[in-house]
Design an enzyme around this catalytic site. Sequence first.
Site, PDB file in Angstrom:
ATOM      1  N   GLY A 170      -0.334  -7.207   3.472  1.00 26.76           N
ATOM      2  CA  GLY A 170       0.146  -8.601   4.209  1.00 26.76           C
ATOM      3  C   GLY A 170      -0.423  -9.540   3.082  1.00 26.76           C
ATOM      4  CG  LEU A 181       3.796  -9.887   2.976  1.00 24.18           C
ATOM      5  CD1 LEU A 181       4.866  -9.507   3.744  1.00 24.18           C
ATOM      6  CD2 LEU A 181       3.029  -8.657   2.075  1.00 24.18           C
ATOM      7  CG  HIS A 182       1.919 -12.844  -3.062  1.00 24.57           C
ATOM      8  ND1 HIS A 182       2.767 -12.145  -3.818  1.00 24.57           N
ATOM      9  CD2 HIS A 182       0.986 -12.253  -2.917  1.00 24.57           C
ATOM     10  CE1 HIS A 182       1.722 -11.099  -4.631  1.00 24.57           C
ATOM     11  NE2 HIS A 182       0.724 -11.203  -3.841  1.00 24.57           N
ATOM     12  CG  HIS A 240       3.539  -8.568  -1.322  1.00 27.05           C
ATOM     13  ND1 HIS A 240       2.588  -9.747  -1.020  1.00 27.05           N
ATOM     14  CD2 HIS A 240       2.808  -7.480  -1.689  1.00 27.05           C
ATOM     15  CE1 HIS A 240       1.325  -9.113  -1.353  1.00 27.05           C
ATOM     16  NE2 HIS A 240       1.464  -8.011  -1.557  1.00 27.05           N
ATOM     17  N   GLY A 274       3.373  -2.912  -7.045  1.00 31.06           N
ATOM     18  CA  GLY A 274       3.515  -3.656  -8.301  1.00 31.06           C
ATOM     19  C   GLY A 274       2.284  -3.270  -9.420  1.00 31.06           C
ATOM     20  CD  GLU A 275       4.722  -2.370 -14.578  1.00 29.93           C
ATOM     21  OE1 GLU A 275       4.959  -3.350 -15.111  1.00 29.93           O
ATOM     22  OE2 GLU A 275       5.128  -1.013 -14.990  1.00 29.93           O
ATOM     23  CG  ASP A 327      -3.151  -3.596  -7.480  1.00 27.51           C
ATOM     24  OD1 ASP A 327      -4.392  -4.049  -7.394  1.00 27.51           O
ATOM     25  OD2 ASP A 327      -2.316  -4.092  -6.737  1.00 27.51           O
ATOM     26  CB  SER A 384      -3.612 -11.883  -6.415  1.00 35.41           C
ATOM     27  OG  SER A 384      -4.358 -11.110  -5.540  1.00 35.41           O
ATOM     28  CB  SER A 385      -3.256 -11.162  -0.649  1.00 34.35           C
ATOM     29  OG  SER A 385      -1.935 -10.502  -0.995  1.00 34.35           O
TER      30      SER A 385
HETATM   31  O1  PAF Z   1      -1.689  -2.312  -3.339  1.00 29.34           O
HETATM   32  C1  PAF Z   1      -1.991  -2.597  -2.031  1.00 29.34           C
HETATM   33  O2  PAF Z   1      -1.715  -3.508  -1.454  1.00 29.34           O
HETATM   34  C2  PAF Z   1      -2.707  -1.432  -1.332  1.00 29.34           C
HETATM   35  O3  PAF Z   1      -3.595  -0.779  -2.143  1.00 29.34           O
HETATM   36  C3  PAF Z   1      -1.694  -0.272  -0.563  1.00 29.34           C
HETATM   37  C4  PAF Z   1      -0.854   0.240  -1.708  1.00 29.34           C
HETATM   38  C5  PAF Z   1      -0.817  -1.294   0.124  1.00 29.34           C
HETATM   39  C6  PAF Z   1      -2.594   0.632   0.052  1.00 29.34           C
HETATM   40  O4  PAF Z   1      -3.207  -0.059   1.367  1.00 29.34           O
END
Ligand code: PAF
Length: 278
Positions: A31, A33-34, A37, A146-147, A149, A184-185
């Site tokens: 969530g 979201l931006h 996402h 998303g890359e 992470d 990023s959130s």
């Molecule tokens: O990247 C994220 O936002 C979280 O790690 C994920 C993949 C939704 C799992 O909770």
Amino acid sequence: MQVVKTVDELKNAMFRIRPTGKTVGLVPTMGALHEGHLSLIKRARKENQITVCSIFVNPTQFNNQDDLAKYPRTLDDDLKLIEPYVDFAFAPTPEDVYKVPATEHYDFGTLERVMEGPMRPGHFNGVAIIVKRLFDWVQPDRAYFGEKDFQQIAIIKDLVRQYKLPITIVPCPIVREDSGLALSSRNKRLSEDERKRAANIYKILKASTQLETTKVADIQKFVADEIAHNPGFKLEYYEIVDGETLQILSDLNDSDSVVGCITVYVGEVRLIDNIRYK
Ligand code: PAF
């Protein structure tokens, strides 16, 4: 868009979709979201007949309770944002997701022994628990991550390999503000001034790709020195790794796929970013 609130409802919805033979794309999120996402969701929509987006702040992946408590929660806005693109929004409660207790233990070997692994004990096990459960409930054809992470994607690809899941993991490029700051959130927790200055992280990473040296120690020193020039910034790590195995490299010539991964505290907010050297 149908908003699905429980695991049983989700499983029933997917049970009805499966015989139609329609392809399913899953976008797991926490969530807040931006545009980052949304880029995953739009891609999922383009490449699949049905798009599922999960919105769930997953407690098992937080090793810091304060971080979990402060994680932004904006469900109503999130639902409005994704409504035009998504067929099913899955927004369950922790009680429902963890009605079956989270006792799973995953082993990602060397992939989890670097960078975020030692810094956030239990984090990747928590990510794997929720992602594997979502994969089992939704059984998507493709799942989008998303890359930003970068290590998470390597871990999830390994999860799919270990369990031989018929799911294609689709890594999607980092979306940045005009300033260069990776979306990023967690950016929501930065003050206006911190947010402006956080753009220096990407500027420093970009500058590090232009250095003459191929020695990782020299590049790390450059990045550490530049970060230290920014008041209120605290570098947690800057590692340059093989893009597939995440093995820590000592020279850029040691692999054909090379990525630099950084974690910096800007004030109290922990930000991550990465850049490709090749
Ligand atoms: O990247 C994220 O936002 C979280 O790690 C994920 C993949 C939704 C799992 O909770």
